[in-house]
Design a protein around this motif. Structure first.
Motif, mmCIF file in Angstrom:
data_model
loop_
_atom_site.group_PDB
_atom_site.id
_atom_site.type_symbol
_atom_site.label_atom_id
_atom_site.label_comp_id
_atom_site.label_asym_id
_atom_site.label_seq_id
_atom_site.Cartn_x
_atom_site.Cartn_y
_atom_site.Cartn_z
ATOM 1 N N ASP A 103 0.869 -1.865 -0.019
ATOM 2 C CA ASP A 103 0.035 0.527 -0.047
ATOM 3 C C ASP A 103 0.912 1.392 -0.075
ATOM 4 O OD1 ASP A 103 0.877 0.258 2.455
ATOM 5 O OD2 ASP A 103 -1.429 0.652 3.394
ATOM 6 N N ARG A 104 1.821 1.641 -0.473
ATOM 7 C CA ARG A 104 2.337 2.224 -1.694
ATOM 8 C C ARG A 104 3.126 3.225 -2.368
ATOM 9 N NH1 ARG A 104 7.689 2.462 2.129
ATOM 10 N NH2 ARG A 104 7.530 2.483 4.770
ATOM 11 N N ASP A 105 1.653 3.928 -2.277
ATOM 12 C CA ASP A 105 1.226 4.271 -4.046
ATOM 13 C C ASP A 105 2.582 5.141 -4.406
ATOM 14 O OD1 ASP A 105 -0.010 4.834 -6.412
ATOM 15 O OD2 ASP A 105 -1.643 5.102 -5.518
ATOM 16 N N ARG A 106 3.064 5.816 -5.714
ATOM 17 C CA ARG A 106 3.885 6.285 -5.379
ATOM 18 C C ARG A 106 3.655 6.957 -6.487
ATOM 19 N NH1 ARG A 106 9.651 4.950 -7.225
ATOM 20 N NH2 ARG A 106 10.103 6.808 -7.795
ATOM 21 N N ALA A 163 0.218 8.468 -6.969
ATOM 22 C CA ALA A 163 -1.136 8.940 -5.747
ATOM 23 C C ALA A 163 -0.265 10.422 -5.749
ATOM 24 C CB ALA A 163 -1.823 8.336 -5.065
ATOM 25 N N GLU A 170 3.323 9.789 3.080
ATOM 26 C CA GLU A 170 2.361 9.377 2.984
ATOM 27 C C GLU A 170 1.849 8.332 2.109
ATOM 28 O OE1 GLU A 170 1.563 7.764 5.548
ATOM 29 O OE2 GLU A 170 1.785 8.988 7.135
ATOM 30 N N SER A 171 1.189 9.390 0.568
ATOM 31 C CA SER A 171 1.026 8.818 -0.494
ATOM 32 C C SER A 171 2.397 10.017 -1.284
ATOM 33 C CB SER A 171 -0.452 8.617 -0.850
ATOM 34 O OG SER A 171 -0.672 9.794 -1.210
ATOM 35 N N PRO A 224 7.381 7.134 -0.872
ATOM 36 C CA PRO A 224 6.622 6.991 -0.339
ATOM 37 C C PRO A 224 6.511 5.953 1.295
ATOM 38 C CG PRO A 224 5.093 6.057 -1.992
ATOM 39 C CD PRO A 224 6.652 6.754 -2.380
ATOM 40 N N ALA A 273 -7.522 7.599 1.890
ATOM 41 C CA ALA A 273 -6.286 7.737 2.310
ATOM 42 C C ALA A 273 -6.161 7.644 3.789
ATOM 43 C CB ALA A 273 -6.275 9.085 2.508
#
Lengths: 637, 66
Positions: free
Chosen positions: A467-470, A472, A494-495, A530, B39
């Motif tokens: 769940d690390r969305d670079r 976003a 965080e993202s 992230p 989020a």
């Protein structure tokens, strides 16, 4: 320092000072730094004149001699001169200025002051003449122009005048004027000002900062690595009851990964011994302030970095004491991996679980704060009451299981148990010796307790953070900020990805800024992925624009609101009836007072039941709804 | 009010320890936040009073955009 310097200052400068106030000219901004800077003059007297000025014509260099008190006779003459200014100034300094071309430097400095602000302008001053010529005889305009020396230099006449170093007085004046200009521009403590000191310091302040800045810029550019370290970055948070050994464990990890040198350890060891707490020396690596060391309690979230060949880690050492839970929450909210430290020592394990024990609250909070992996380390296995006994380990694990399940963890997938000794370092980096703990090898090989890695560090390396969305939109909650040549904000991405030169919006103020520089773990980078802890320099923002709890957003900014609909899980009941007064909401690093929530019948029910069996969470009472004309809650029903 | 994902009570006035419920929360000043689904890190919060954590929550909905 020349003994004359001392006499020079009071003798020579005093009159000038006394003479100053009555002159309206000196109320104007430019002359002020001149007088501010005057007192430290003796210091500069000792400074050797700059070579640039040695090359100047003889009349000038003698004056340098005077000003820097190199020769006694010359210093005396300068006393004479400056005091003469003092006298002359009562009728207008211009009189002394008019003699400038052949006179000593003390005179020229007041000259610009006079020309800029004063009524009595020295008509014979070549610069003034030149400027007047440019200004086509308009005296007011000429004065204005002299006020702005930079623009003045554009004119060929003036430039020529400046270029001719032979015209000593003007050169001086110009330098001085520029200096004054600089000084008013926010550096009143620059060495400028006093005429006599000009020769020495004048060249210094202007070029000095420039190379420095250039050097810094160069340095930054050299250091820039496009993506930073390619290894994955993970934040670890150590949580658990007081004295479970969180700080010691994190200290030992740093020590074992060679991030603390031996000498420091020896020093801490000695310090710990002096305090009669020998086992605390590893905790001293993390607990740096005096109060923390004296009591052996972590108060603030300690931060430290270490890396393994596969990954980079940031340790967040959370305080265990119940008074510092807010700090712990802030620490845990940045973390990817939670490490719950449990003491296996007899008695300590049990107290952590009692009502009010922090084990419970911490585990609960960690889960809800978004820690995706959870490792339970059973610490102090080397303690005499435990002695690496399998029974004790199993007892702890079996007691923890149902409890963690109650916190919402899926034991089989998320939670890993591992016995260690934070003090001796067994099972932290290196596996515990087989003869001390024969059962552990079998246990991890068969995959009991979800652990197939023998040690804590190898276990950490095997974790995968999803769940690390670079791609976003950027979200970077600000945890702290400070000023260091611009406003610098600290936080965890965080993202999204934070880049240099990126345009950002700061919520909730909705102001837009640009990112000037990005540092990931104190190394300048072009962009940060992230999961990184970053420092970002935000250009154009003051310290009041960037505050703790704000969120730096790229792309579509996030929402900002005072009203939310949320799913709440009630964990605990307040015991005192006064509670209605204060209830805080904590989000990331925001702490917000809840003004208007749901407890309307609380006190009533308290009176009736005598105790709090239930808190009234009346769903958005009609009273509030009508007062606020909020159509919002209806959409919920 | 929901408990164990089943609606047990509608328009309830009380919640007891161990229960989950959907609540409306008003706060003192505007804070940046987002729904939990969008989020997660901006959609989580805790309620504390007198040094104790009373409840933990996820943001489900935000007021409609103006």
């Amino acid at each position: 320092m020349n003994p004359n310097a001392g006499t020079w200052s009071p003798g020579g400068m005093k009159p000038a000072f006394d003479a100053a106030p009555p002159k309206p000219a000196f109320d104007a901004a430019p002359p002020k730094p001149f007088f501010d800077a005057a007192p430290p003059k003796p210091a500069f007297d000792a400074a050797p004149p700059k070579p640039a000025f040695d090359a100047t014509p003889p009349t000038k260099s003698t004056s340098i001699g005077k000003s820097s008190s190199i020769g006694k006779s010359s210093s005396i003459s300068s006393i004479g001169k400056s005091s003469s200014i003092g006298k002359a100034s009562s009728i207008g300094k211009s009189s002394s200025i008019s003699s400038k071309p052949k006179s000593s430097p003390p005179a020229p400095a007041p000259a610009p002051a006079e020309t800029t602000g004063g009524d009595d302008v020295d008509e014979s001053d070549p610069l003034w003449v030149a400027v007047l010529k440019i200004a086509e005889g308009d005296k007011v305009r000429a004065k204005k122009m002299i006020d702005d020396p930079d623009s003045l230099l554009k004119y060929p006449e003036v430039a020529a005048l400046m270029g001719s170093s032979g015209g000593g007085g003007e050169d001086w004046e110009k330098v001085d004027e520029l200096k004054i200009d600089d000084a008013t521009g926010g550096a009143p403590d620059t060495l400028s000002g006093a005429p006599a000191t000009v020769p020495a310091p004048a060249p210094a302040p202007a070029p000095a900062p420039a190379p420095e800045v250039a050097a810094v810029v160069e340095e930054v550019e050299e250091e820039v690595i496009d993506e930073g370290d390619p290894r994955e970055h993970i934040n670890l948070v150590f949580i658990g009851h007081v004295d479970a050994g969180k700080s010691t464990l994190s200290g030992n990890i740093l020590y074992l990964t060679d991030n603390v040198d031996k000498r420091t350890i020896e020093r801490y060891e000695k310090e710990a011994k002096d305090r009669n707490r020998e086992s605390w020396f590893l905790a001293f690596i993390m607990d740096t302030n005096e109060e923390e060391r004296a009591k052996g309690k972590t108060v603030e979230v300690g931060r430290a970095f270490f890396d393994t060949p596969d990954k980079r880690y940031t340790i967040l050492d959370a305080p265990g004491h119940k008074n510092y839970v807010p700090q712990m929450i802030m620490g845990a909210s940045q973390a990817d991996v939670g490490i719950l430290v449990i003491s296996a020592r007899k008695g300590e394990f049990e107290t952590g679980f009692e009502r009010g024990g922090q084990t419970r609250e911490h585990a609960m909070l960690a889960k809800t704060l978004g820690v995706s992996h959870f490792i339970v380390v059973i610490n102090k296995m080397d303690d005499p009451t435990v002695n690496w006994s399998k029974e004790r380990f199993n007892e702890c694990v079996s007691k923890l299981r149902p409890f963690l399940k109650g916190c919402g963890y899926t034991i089989k997938k998320e939670v890993k148990f591992i016995p260690i000794s934070g003090l001796s370092g067994a099972n932290v980096k290196d596996e515990v010796a087989g003869d001390v703990c024969p059962w552990w090898k079998k246990s991890y090989e068969s995959g009991e307790n979800n652990t197939s890695s023998p040690t804590l560090l190898s276990l950490l390396d095997s974790l995968k953070i999803s769940d690390r969305d670079r791609d976003a939109d950027l979200r970077l909650p600000i945890l702290d900020r400070y000023v260091d040549r611009g406003t610098i904000a600290m936080g965890k991405v965080e993202s999204g990805t934070v880049r240099r030169g990126q345009k950002i919006t700061v919520m909730p103020t909705r102001e837009t800024f640009k990112i000037d520089a990005v540092w990931a773990n104190e190394i300048a980078v072009q962009c940060a992925r992230p999961g990184e802890n970053v420092l970002v320099k935000i250009s154009g923002a003051g310290i009041e624009n960037i505050q703790k709890g704000f969120v730096v957003c790229g792309g579509e900014p996030c929402r900002s609101t005072t009203k939310i609909i949320a799913e709440l899980y009630i964990m605990d009941m307040p015991e005192v009836s006064r509670l209605a007064s204060m209830m805080m909401m904590m989000m990331i690093s925001n702490i917000v007072l809840i003004t208007n929530a749901f407890f309307f019948f609380l006190l009533f029910s308290a009176r009736r039941n005598r105790r709090f069996s239930a808190v009234d969470f009346k769903l958005f009472s009609t009273h509030t709804a009508s007062r606020r004309n909020a159509p919002f809650p209806r959409s919920l029903r | 009010m929901t408990n164990a994902q089943k609606v047990t009570t509608k328009n309830a006035t009380f919640a007891v320890v161990g229960q989950k419920g959907i609540f409306m929360v008003d706060i003192e000043r505007s804070i940046p936040c987002d729904t939990f689904d969008n989020a997660p890190f901006l959609g989580r919060f805790t309620l504390r009073t007198q040094g104790k954590t009373i409840a933990i929550g996820k943001i489900k909905k935000l007021p409609p955009k103006k």
